[in-house]
Design an enzyme around this catalytic site. Structure first.
Site, PDB file in Angstrom:
ATOM      1  N   CYS A  74       0.932  -1.180  -0.199  1.00  0.00           N
ATOM      2  CA  CYS A  74       0.134  -0.213  -0.133  1.00  0.00           C
ATOM      3  C   CYS A  74       0.998   1.028   0.012  1.00  0.00           C
ATOM      4  CB  CYS A  74      -0.943  -0.001   1.185  1.00  0.00           C
ATOM      5  SG  CYS A  74      -1.901   1.511   1.327  1.00  0.00           S
ATOM      6  N   GLU A  83      -3.848   1.282  -6.025  1.00  0.00           N
ATOM      7  CA  GLU A  83      -2.935   0.127  -6.313  1.00  0.00           C
ATOM      8  C   GLU A  83      -2.850   0.061  -7.906  1.00  0.00           C
ATOM      9  OE1 GLU A  83      -0.297  -1.423  -5.677  1.00  0.00           O
ATOM     10  OE2 GLU A  83      -1.316  -1.920  -3.913  1.00  0.00           O
TER      11      GLU A  83
END
Length: 224
Positions: A2, A106
């Site tokens: 992340c 992402e």
């Protein structure tokens, strides 16, 4: 991993969602939070018996580090090794925190290059709490730097086509255990570090503008 997330919920709503007491720090909403930035984190103070919301730098700097630049490499901690790696094990045992977020980004690898996705709660009005760890580091002048990392786990079925990892999104009923308000054995804590249900998330492609940290506005979440 992340490496970017968004946290634009007003401070008062974050206070209510996470039951934070005390003054709120000053920060501006961000739709493109990036490593090394100072961002809001929920911590529990056992002496005060209350949760606080504080600004910590993203990228954990271990107390034994010689140079704080190491934090740029420690923005995430893998759930599988968080209890054993020297950089994280003390924080896992004593300094757990929650990172408020509205969602994260992402990038999926494709033949045409990397495609950015935004990921957010399936249920409107939900604020996510990422599992995090925090640490304090003191320089030679005696000044403290407090920093944090986000714990990641294997991606759930809804996100696996984008990336193999995702942040640990804690259910609200687990906040007390994770923060240390309630007693919990290491195994109980480790059991919290799992993917959230697939039906709790939604994902959509967004503009490559999100690739640059200089871009930070609500249009980053527009489908692209």
């Amino acid at each position: 991993m992340c490496g970017r997330y968004h946290s634009a919920t007003p401070p008062e709503l974050i206070r209510g969602w996470f039951r934070v007491l005390g003054p709120l720090p000053n920060w501006r909403p961000t739709w493109n939070a990036a490593p090394t930035q100072s961002l809001p984190v929920v911590r529990f103070n056992p002496e005060a018996g209350a949760r606080s919301l504080d600004l910590l730098r993203w990228g954990l700097v271990p107390s034994w580090a010689k140079d704080p630049k190491i934090g740029a490499k420690m923005i995430n901690a893998r759930a599988e090794t968080v209890a054993t790696l020297p950089a994280f094990r003390k924080a896992f045992a004593r300094r757990r925190c929650i990172v408020p977020a509205d969602g994260f980004y992402e990038w999926a690898k494709t033949d045409a290059g990397k495609v950015p996705y935004a990921v957010g709660p399936a249920e409107a009005g939900t604020i996510w709490g990422f599992a995090g760890l925090w640490e304090g580091w003191k320089n030679e002048a005696g000044e403290w730097l407090r920093s944090f990392t986000i714990v990641t786990t294997a991606a759930n079925e809804a996100l696996r086509h984008i990336h193999e990892r995702m942040p640990v999104i804690l259910p609200p009923e687990a906040y007390g255990r994770w923060l240390g308000e309630e007693p919990a054995e290491p195994k109980e804590l480790q059991d919290l570090l799992k993917p959230c249900p697939a039906d709790a998330v939604r994902a959509w492609t967004v503009s490559p503008r999100v690739n640059s940290v200089r871009n930070d506005d609500a249009t980053l979440l527009d489908p692209g």
